[in-house]
Design an enzyme around this catalytic site. Structure first.
Site, short mmCIF file in Angstrom:
data_model
loop_
_atom_site.label_atom_id
_atom_site.label_comp_id
_atom_site.label_asym_id
_atom_site.label_seq_id
_atom_site.Cartn_x
_atom_site.Cartn_y
_atom_site.Cartn_z
N ARG A 295 0.82 -1.22 0.00
CA ARG A 295 0.00 0.00 0.00
C ARG A 295 0.86 1.27 0.00
O ARG A 295 0.37 2.35 -0.27
CB ARG A 295 -0.92 0.00 1.23
CG ARG A 295 -1.98 -1.06 1.17
CD ARG A 295 -2.74 -1.20 2.48
NE ARG A 295 -1.99 -1.93 3.50
CZ ARG A 295 -2.52 -2.40 4.60
NH1 ARG A 295 -3.80 -2.21 4.85
NH2 ARG A 295 -1.79 -3.07 5.48
N TYR B 284 -14.32 -13.83 -9.94
CA TYR B 284 -15.35 -12.82 -9.66
C TYR B 284 -14.88 -11.41 -10.01
O TYR B 284 -15.59 -10.44 -9.77
CB TYR B 284 -15.92 -12.94 -8.24
CG TYR B 284 -14.96 -12.84 -7.07
CD1 TYR B 284 -14.23 -11.68 -6.83
CD2 TYR B 284 -14.84 -13.89 -6.17
CE1 TYR B 284 -13.39 -11.57 -5.74
CE2 TYR B 284 -14.00 -13.79 -5.07
CZ TYR B 284 -13.28 -12.63 -4.86
OH TYR B 284 -12.45 -12.53 -3.77
C1 HXC Z 1 -15.46 -6.54 9.14
C2 HXC Z 1 -13.20 -6.08 9.32
C3 HXC Z 1 -12.89 -7.47 9.38
C4 HXC Z 1 -14.00 -8.39 9.32
C5 HXC Z 1 -11.04 -6.37 9.51
N1 HXC Z 1 -12.01 -5.44 9.42
N2 HXC Z 1 -11.56 -7.61 9.49
N3 HXC Z 1 -14.45 -5.62 9.20
N4 HXC Z 1 -15.25 -7.87 9.20
N5 HXC Z 1 -13.79 -9.70 9.34
C6 HXC Z 1 -11.86 -4.00 9.41
C7 HXC Z 1 -11.19 -3.47 10.67
O1 HXC Z 1 -12.10 -3.33 11.75
C8 HXC Z 1 -10.66 -2.12 10.18
O2 HXC Z 1 -11.68 -1.17 10.05
C9 HXC Z 1 -10.23 -2.44 8.74
O3 HXC Z 1 -10.98 -3.60 8.36
C10 HXC Z 1 -8.75 -2.76 8.65
O4 HXC Z 1 -8.46 -3.83 9.51
P1 HXC Z 1 -6.98 -4.13 10.06
O5 HXC Z 1 -7.03 -5.39 10.81
O6 HXC Z 1 -6.46 -2.91 10.73
O7 HXC Z 1 -6.20 -4.24 8.66
P2 HXC Z 1 -4.85 -4.95 8.31
O8 HXC Z 1 -4.06 -5.27 9.53
O9 HXC Z 1 -4.25 -4.11 7.26
O10 HXC Z 1 -5.31 -6.36 7.70
C11 HXC Z 1 -5.88 -6.48 6.42
C12 HXC Z 1 -6.96 -7.55 6.36
C13 HXC Z 1 -6.46 -8.91 6.86
C14 HXC Z 1 -7.41 -7.61 4.90
C15 HXC Z 1 -8.14 -7.10 7.23
O11 HXC Z 1 -7.47 -9.89 6.68
C16 HXC Z 1 -5.19 -9.37 6.18
O12 HXC Z 1 -4.10 -9.02 6.61
N6 HXC Z 1 -5.28 -10.15 5.08
C17 HXC Z 1 -4.11 -10.60 4.30
C18 HXC Z 1 -4.23 -12.01 3.80
C19 HXC Z 1 -5.51 -12.36 3.08
O13 HXC Z 1 -6.55 -11.69 3.26
N7 HXC Z 1 -5.49 -13.42 2.28
C20 HXC Z 1 -6.67 -13.90 1.56
C21 HXC Z 1 -6.56 -13.67 0.13
S1 HXC Z 1 -7.82 -14.64 -0.69
P3 HXC Z 1 -11.95 -0.04 11.19
O14 HXC Z 1 -13.06 0.79 10.63
O15 HXC Z 1 -12.34 -0.79 12.42
O16 HXC Z 1 -10.67 0.72 11.33
C22 HXC Z 1 -8.45 -13.79 -1.97
C23 HXC Z 1 -9.40 -14.37 -2.99
C24 HXC Z 1 -9.85 -15.74 -2.76
O17 HXC Z 1 -8.13 -12.70 -2.14
C25 HXC Z 1 -10.89 -16.22 -3.75
C26 HXC Z 1 -11.30 -17.64 -3.45
C27 HXC Z 1 -12.00 -18.35 -4.56
P1 NAP Z 2 -2.42 -15.68 1.40
O1 NAP Z 2 -1.46 -16.75 1.76
O2 NAP Z 2 -3.14 -14.97 2.49
O3 NAP Z 2 -1.67 -14.64 0.48
C1 NAP Z 2 -1.76 -13.28 0.58
C2 NAP Z 2 -0.36 -12.71 0.72
O4 NAP Z 2 -0.42 -11.31 0.59
C3 NAP Z 2 0.31 -13.03 2.05
O5 NAP Z 2 1.60 -13.51 1.83
C4 NAP Z 2 0.36 -11.68 2.76
O6 NAP Z 2 1.53 -11.59 3.57
C5 NAP Z 2 0.43 -10.73 1.57
N1 NAP Z 2 -0.09 -9.42 1.89
C6 NAP Z 2 -1.30 -9.09 2.41
N2 NAP Z 2 -1.39 -7.77 2.60
C7 NAP Z 2 -0.21 -7.25 2.18
C8 NAP Z 2 0.29 -5.92 2.10
N3 NAP Z 2 -0.44 -4.88 2.51
N4 NAP Z 2 1.54 -5.74 1.62
C9 NAP Z 2 2.28 -6.79 1.20
N5 NAP Z 2 1.85 -8.05 1.24
C10 NAP Z 2 0.61 -8.28 1.73
O7 NAP Z 2 -3.56 -16.25 0.42
P2 NAP Z 2 -3.47 -17.02 -1.00
O8 NAP Z 2 -4.65 -17.91 -1.07
O9 NAP Z 2 -2.12 -17.59 -1.20
O10 NAP Z 2 -3.71 -15.83 -2.04
C11 NAP Z 2 -2.75 -15.47 -3.00
C12 NAP Z 2 -3.41 -14.79 -4.19
O11 NAP Z 2 -4.27 -15.69 -4.84
C13 NAP Z 2 -4.26 -13.58 -3.84
O12 NAP Z 2 -4.10 -12.60 -4.84
C14 NAP Z 2 -5.66 -14.11 -3.87
O13 NAP Z 2 -6.60 -13.11 -4.13
C15 NAP Z 2 -5.54 -15.09 -5.02
N6 NAP Z 2 -6.57 -16.12 -5.06
C16 NAP Z 2 -6.54 -17.15 -4.19
C17 NAP Z 2 -7.48 -18.14 -4.29
C18 NAP Z 2 -7.47 -19.33 -3.38
O14 NAP Z 2 -8.35 -20.16 -3.50
N7 NAP Z 2 -6.51 -19.48 -2.50
C19 NAP Z 2 -8.45 -18.07 -5.28
C20 NAP Z 2 -8.46 -16.99 -6.16
C21 NAP Z 2 -7.49 -16.02 -6.05
P3 NAP Z 2 1.61 -10.73 4.93
O15 NAP Z 2 0.38 -11.01 5.69
O16 NAP Z 2 2.88 -11.19 5.54
O17 NAP Z 2 1.72 -9.30 4.48
#
Ligand code: HXC
Ligand code: NAP
Length: 291
Positions: free
Chosen positions: A74, A155
């Site tokens: 970001r 999606y």
């Molecule tokens: C509602 C939520 C929430 C939840 C967080 N928030 N979790 N709101 N429901 N479950 C809100 C918080 O209250 C806060 O808002 C804001 O979101 C930011 O939250 P933080 O925890 O401060 O953010 P951060 O530490 O930056 O974490 C980001 C995150 C977290 C997205 C919330 O889940 C994360 O780190 N994710 C990284 C890995 C990940 O998501 N991997 C999955 C990728 S799968 P407020 O208003 O309270 O400040 C994918 C596609 C898959 O992308 C497709 C499958 C087919």
């Molecule tokens: P994942 O392990 O949670 O991967 C997400 C990665 O992004 C983590 O390594 C996380 O590391 C990093 N990340 C998150 N926020 C970040 C930030 N602000 N800056 C830098 N790095 C950040 O999940 P995954 O399933 O392997 O997903 C990988 C990719 O595949 C994603 O683009 C997801 O949308 C896509 N995808 C996954 C699926 C599935 O079925 N698994 C399906 C469709 C698409 P840190 O938390 O250490 O930052």
């Protein structure tokens, strides 16, 4: 199920590839295969401890060289620092894999403005930051060829309820992929995307199917081929799109989902549920309408 590596040895020899989110899940799987094919890989994410652990594990497993750099995608300054660290270590960069993402399920009306922004910022702004920093570099130094590969989801074009920020952001990433495929081709930069269906990883599964939702909504049942994806299958496709074998592929999004999204889309796909034995009777009923 097919889990064999696809490309011939050395297909990515001496290529330098940056993988955002390369320390976990699918990013780590793709990194592993890039290394096995001879690439040097820079893995980045927010969690340095996890990155360092992954670096050691990957180097031991593949014999390749990994550079781990902490970076929140970001933040544009941090992204520029990754580029610089890559150049300092390897002297060049050939590929960027925008894989980092943030996502969780929620009814949209429960989200705060900041929650919505957080996902958009990681996925769309993060991919934009990396693309812009690396693209400017390649254009400035007149590098003859380079590749951007973006991980989206199916999606991105269908949209999806309950993951609206992610769907909105991934749609933007797909638009950026296609736009730059045209605009930057003259600089030797190819842009492509992969749209994976369900591939089990801790990061995605724990946020998208927490607790017993995993049992309630068995992802396999949504997929016509009857299973979820193998990480190597995705790694094979990613390595191909990163390699020169795909030099004529530009602006494409390749879906790897066993037919999942189309199953949800086709008007009459629900007829899957009709037992074979019923079709004789149904055909007779339809034909009888002629009279
Ligand atoms: C509602 C939520 C929430 C939840 C967080 N928030 N979790 N709101 N429901 N479950 C809100 C918080 O209250 C806060 O808002 C804001 O979101 C930011 O939250 P933080 O925890 O401060 O953010 P951060 O530490 O930056 O974490 C980001 C995150 C977290 C997205 C919330 O889940 C994360 O780190 N994710 C990284 C890995 C990940 O998501 N991997 C999955 C990728 S799968 P407020 O208003 O309270 O400040 C994918 C596609 C898959 O992308 C497709 C499958 C087919
Ligand atoms: P994942 O392990 O949670 O991967 C997400 C990665 O992004 C983590 O390594 C996380 O590391 C990093 N990340 C998150 N926020 C970040 C930030 N602000 N800056 C830098 N790095 C950040 O999940 P995954 O399933 O392997 O997903 C990988 C990719 O595949 C994603 O683009 C997801 O949308 C896509 N995808 C996954 C699926 C599935 O079925 N698994 C399906 C469709 C698409 P840190 O938390 O250490 O930052």
């Amino acid at each position: 199920m097919y889990t064999k590596p696809m490309l011939k040895e050395g297909s990515l020899k001496d290529q330098v590839i940056v993988v955002t989110g390369g320390g976990s899940g699918l990013g780590k799987a793709m990194t592993t295969y890039f290394l096995e094919l001879g690439a040097h890989v820079v893995i980045t994410s927010r969690n340095m401890e996890r990155l360092e652990k992954a670096k050691l594990e990957l180097e031991e497993k593949t014999g390749g060289t990994v550079l781990a750099v902490q970076c929140d995608v970001r933040n544009y300054t941090e992204v520029e620092a990754v580029l610089q660290a890559t150049l300092d270590k390897f002297g060049k960069v050939d590929g960027l894999l925008n894989n980092a993402a943030g996502n969780f399920i929620s009814p949209t009306e429960r989200l705060s403005a900041n929650a919505f922004d957080t996902v958009i910022d990681i996925v769309l702004k993060g991919s934009k930051n990396c693309t812009l920093a690396f693209g400017k570099h390649w254009i400035n130094i007149k590098q003859p060829k380079s590749t951007i590969l973006n991980i989206v989801t199916t999606y991105a074009w269908t949209g999806s309820a309950y993951v609206v920020p992610s769907a909105t952001a991934k749609a933007g990433v797909l638009a950026m992929t296609r736009s730059l495929a045209v605009e930057w081709a003259k600089y030797g930069i190819r842009s492509n995307a992969i749209a994976p269906g369900p591939f089990p990883t801790e990061g995605a599964w724990d946020r998208l199917l927490p607790g017993n939702l995993k049992d309630k909504f068995d992802m396999k049942k949504k997929v016509p081929v009857g299973r979820v994806g193998e990480h190597q299958e995705l790694a094979n496709l990613a390595a191909y799109l990163m390699s020169d074998f795909s030099a004529y592929i530009n602006g494409e999004v390749i879906t790897i989902d066993g037919g999942e999204w189309l199953k949800g889309a086709g008007e009459f796909n629900m007829l899957e549920d009709i037992p074979k034995e019923m079709w004789d009777m149904l055909e007779m009923m339809i034909r009888s309408k002629k009279k």
